[in-house]
Design an enzyme around this catalytic site. Structure first.
Site, mmCIF file in Angstrom:
data_model
loop_
_atom_site.group_PDB
_atom_site.id
_atom_site.type_symbol
_atom_site.label_atom_id
_atom_site.label_comp_id
_atom_site.label_asym_id
_atom_site.label_seq_id
_atom_site.Cartn_x
_atom_site.Cartn_y
_atom_site.Cartn_z
ATOM 1 N N GLN B 122 0.836 -1.208 0.000
ATOM 2 C CA GLN B 122 0.000 0.000 0.000
ATOM 3 C C GLN B 122 0.862 1.245 0.000
ATOM 4 O O GLN B 122 1.554 1.507 0.982
ATOM 5 C CB GLN B 122 -0.847 0.053 1.263
ATOM 6 C CG GLN B 122 -2.138 -0.712 1.189
ATOM 7 C CD GLN B 122 -2.872 -0.650 2.517
ATOM 8 O OE1 GLN B 122 -2.859 0.363 3.200
ATOM 9 N NE2 GLN B 122 -3.497 -1.741 2.886
ATOM 10 N N GLY B 123 0.808 2.000 -1.078
ATOM 11 C CA GLY B 123 1.564 3.259 -1.129
ATOM 12 C C GLY B 123 0.693 4.431 -0.736
ATOM 13 O O GLY B 123 0.137 5.114 -1.590
ATOM 14 N N SER B 125 1.271 6.473 2.797
ATOM 15 C CA SER B 125 2.018 7.486 3.562
ATOM 16 C C SER B 125 3.195 8.041 2.766
ATOM 17 O O SER B 125 3.748 7.367 1.903
ATOM 18 C CB SER B 125 2.562 6.868 4.848
ATOM 19 O OG SER B 125 1.523 6.382 5.642
ATOM 20 N N SER B 157 4.880 -1.022 3.564
ATOM 21 C CA SER B 157 5.227 -2.347 4.096
ATOM 22 C C SER B 157 5.449 -3.349 2.981
ATOM 23 O O SER B 157 4.626 -3.461 2.066
ATOM 24 C CB SER B 157 4.118 -2.878 4.996
ATOM 25 O OG SER B 157 4.010 -2.055 6.117
ATOM 26 N N GLU B 240 -9.923 -3.329 7.811
ATOM 27 C CA GLU B 240 -8.779 -3.369 8.722
ATOM 28 C C GLU B 240 -9.275 -3.503 10.161
ATOM 29 O O GLU B 240 -8.676 -4.196 10.968
ATOM 30 C CB GLU B 240 -7.967 -2.083 8.566
ATOM 31 C CG GLU B 240 -6.739 -2.046 9.446
ATOM 32 C CD GLU B 240 -6.117 -0.676 9.464
ATOM 33 O OE1 GLU B 240 -5.364 -0.375 8.534
ATOM 34 O OE2 GLU B 240 -6.407 0.115 10.395
ATOM 35 N N GLU B 359 -3.436 9.597 18.865
ATOM 36 C CA GLU B 359 -3.908 10.989 18.986
ATOM 37 C C GLU B 359 -4.970 11.291 17.928
ATOM 38 O O GLU B 359 -5.981 11.946 18.223
ATOM 39 C CB GLU B 359 -2.728 11.969 18.845
ATOM 40 C CG GLU B 359 -1.804 12.006 20.060
ATOM 41 C CD GLU B 359 -0.989 10.732 20.240
ATOM 42 O OE1 GLU B 359 -0.730 10.032 19.236
ATOM 43 O OE2 GLU B 359 -0.626 10.412 21.382
#
Lengths: 291, 376
Positions: B122-123, B125, B157, B240, B359
């Site tokens: 998964q591209g 970030s 990843s 997920e 957060e």
């Protein structure tokens, strides 16, 4: 008896209209009996859970934990039963806790327990003055009592969150509502998470000791997190007697010690796993929710 | 389909073929060993018809509810046959293709993911787009043959082992945020792609940065609408946080099993184990309710941020307890067992970082669930 979500909210609504946070425990008891409490307490943990959650949410005093204990002990609802000493889950043999059902005017040897929550009207007395039912029923008594106490603490946690949330929206400092500050928002989020963590566990409480203990610990943790964070958010006003918060916080402290504390039950759970050398899969995949 | 009956069929199979499924290495193994094992297990499950359970027939599955996938992953992970996080990547990739690729493209590629014959990454970030994913800047510009991609991805990843990449790229103006992002999937052997592995703190080179230098992608590899990539990314999230989370709870449960089996002689053991058990119970109860909502066809939304917080809390709790009750094991141990506890402890520190930080989850809970209005 399993209640549907609609049954639960109808019952909760009528309880809210019945229970009076300013009334004596015995007056609230009478109102609950009129609403059919004696049938509810014999019908299983579902309706009992709703009653205790609303007791917690409204901050009302009552002695109906005695009836939960009585039924589990094989006694009639309305009996004057004994509870373990604060912090303990042992069946008392010498000193026991008794409820406001004991007439402090007429019986000698009672010590009224004012403590941190005098409104609940507990007394300390010799165990011989009280009923406990058969000894072999005691584990069932602890299970039933902890399920009810879990719901009670859960209701208090929800009430504390609602007070703090309202305050965070209404209270302005530095020209903006304090609920716009991330430090405040994250504390409220943590309280909400703790409450939501306890919710499905409480809903799954049946007659199993493990389910009851786990739900009770999660509810106790929610009440503890709510007490800490909501107090901080309510700050100056929440520290006074003029704001209602202190009643919930103090009651949560007192109730946490009935039939064991959150941390003692936690250790009890761990001892059980170590003794059996296994970690039970408490929740299994199934297509439909229990409620 | 009855879940319990299916579980029995699967567990009988796993018992019968235990030797074939078993890893060939001790403890956690190297990353390469872990990935070989992953492909082997997925191929076996596919060969015997279990990897198909819970997936639509039009993409090579055998139908049935998503809960079947939760169950299959639970059994595989509970036996420690695979790394849970790697196994569960299917749960986010395949539903995205099913939802957004053309029917023939989905029918062609989903079976490769399910059977383990291909690895996908998964591209999402980027160096400057982590928590603020909508600010991503890797760019896709249309040309006459399709699209040309330039930019950089990070935290991708297993990309150095992957045949394809699911990519989010900027197609709108730099200020367009989530309204100007488009999703693609591309072949990792396309000219112009450079992968530089990045070791995580356990030493495993599990991540990579991926550089795109005039990478040509045909329009047929677009997923969803132009500028509709945000909803593609959001489609991943419910999976997920349902099936994949259920797999992860099985992993955490198995680690608490190990702690208990060791019978630590420490005054704090009972309390700490009780606390970890309670956190896992809360997580599993919540996760089951989420799976049941998915099963009823409900849309999962911001309330799954609670599942994410409970997951991160439980994971870190289990490994904190292990560290307390096994003094020195992670700090000084060098055998396979110590190495595995150390790696998994270190990985657990990321539980409050990946998939939206703790957060960010609390921001979502405050705004969307507690209705506290906007931050200012």
């Amino acid at each position: 008896m399993n209640l549907t979500p609609d049954d639960r909210s109808t019952l909760a609504q009528s309880l809210r209209g019945t229970l009076d946070p300013t009334a004596d425990p015995l007056d609230n008891d009478a109102a609950l009996v009129e609403l059919g409490w004696h049938d509810m307490v014999e019908s299983g943990p579902d309706a009992v859970g709703v009653v205790f959650e609303v007791l917690g949410m409204t901050g009302s005093s009552s002695t109906v934990l005695d009836d939960v204990v009585a039924v589990a002990a094989g006694l009639e609802p309305g009996s004057t039963v004994g509870l373990p000493r604060w912090g303990s889950a042992e069946r008392p043999t010498t000193i026991a806790l008794g409820s406001a059902r004991l007439d402090t005017q007429r019986l000698a040897g009672l010590r009224p327990v004012a403590g941190i929550d005098p409104e609940l009207g507990f007394v300390e007395c010799d165990a011989s003055l009280l009923l406990f039912g058969d000894e072999d029923r005691w584990p069932a008594v602890v299970t039933a009592a902890r399920a009810a106490i879990g719901a009670w603490l859960f209701g208090m946690a929800r009430a504390m969150l609602e007070m703090a949330r309202t305050h965070a929206v209404d209270r302005t400092q530095f020209g903006r509502p304090i609920g716009s500050f991330q430090a405040v928002r994250h504390k409220l989020a943590d309280v909400h998470v703790a409450i939501e963590a306890a919710d499905p566990a409480l809903a799954a409480v049946g007659n199993g000791t493990l389910d009851s203990d786990l739900a009770r610990v999660l509810a106790g943790q929610a009440a503890a997190v709510a007490s800490m964070h909501c107090q901080q958010i309510l700050a100056g006003v929440g520290f006074t007697e003029e704001h209602g918060f202190h009643r919930y916080m103090k009651r949560a402290m007192f109730v946490d010690g009935l039939f064991g504390t959150t941390s003692s039950i936690c250790a009890e759970l761990g001892r059980g796993l170590l003794r059996d050398n296994s970690v039970p899969r408490t929740v299994q995949l199934q297509a439909h929710a229990p409620r | 389909m009855d879940i319990a009956a299916c579980r029995l069929r699967l567990t009988d199979h796993l018992d019968e073929f235990a030797d074939e499924y078993a890893p060939t290495f001790q403890g956690a193994g190297t990353l390469t060993q872990q990935l070989e094992q992953l492909s082997k297990v997925k191929a076996l499950l596919w060969e015997h018809g279990f990897a198909q359970w819970g997936w639509p027939e039009r993409v090579g599955g055998s139908g049935g509810p998503a809960m079947l996938r939760a169950m299959v992953g639970e059994e595989i992970v509970a036996r420690d046959l695979v790394v849970a996080g790697f196994f569960s990547m299917t749960e986010t990739l395949a539903p995205t293709l099913i939802e957004f690729a053309s029917p023939d493209v989905a029918a062609r590629f989903v079976p490769r993911i399910l059977s383990g014959s291909e690895m996908w990454c998964q591209g999402f970030s980027e160096p400057n787009a982590g928590s603020d994913l909508a600010s991503l800047s890797c760019r896709a510009v249309p040309d006459e043959d399709g699209w040309v991609i330039n930019g950089q991805k990070l935290w991708t990843s297993l990309s150095q082992f992957s045949q394809r990449c699911l990519l989010l790229a900027r197609t709108g103006t730099p200020e367009s945020r989530h309204r100007g992002i488009t999703a693609f999937f591309l072949d990792m052997d396309t000219p112009g792609i450079t992968v530089r592995p990045v070791a995580i703190m356990s030493g495993n080179a599990e991540f990579a940065e991926v550089f795109f230098d005039d990478v040509a992608v045909p329009d047929a590899r677009r997923l969803g609408e132009v500028d509709g990539g945000w909803s593609v990314a959001m489609t991943l999230l419910p999976f997920e946080r349902s099936t994949a989370f259920w797999h992860r709870t099985a992993f955490l449960w198995s680690r608490l099993d190990r702690i208990v089996a060791d019978d630590p002689k420490d005054d704090r053991a009972a309390y700490l184990i009780g606390e970890a058990f309670t956190a896992l119970h809360a997580l599993r109860s919540r996760s089951l309710a989420t799976l049941q909502r998915l099963d009823r066809g409900e849309t999962l939304g911001p309330e799954t941020s609670i599942d994410k917080v409970l997951m991160a809390t439980a994971e870190q709790k289990v490994f904190d307890v292990a560290r307390t009750l096994f003094p020195g094991l992670m700090e000084t141990g060098d055998d396979a067992d110590a190495q595995q506890w150390r790696d998994e402890f270190l990985y657990s520190r990321a539980a409050t970082i990946y998939g939206g930080t703790g957060e960010i989850q609390r921001n979502i809970i405050a705004r969307r669930l507690l209705d506290l209005g906007d931050e200012r």
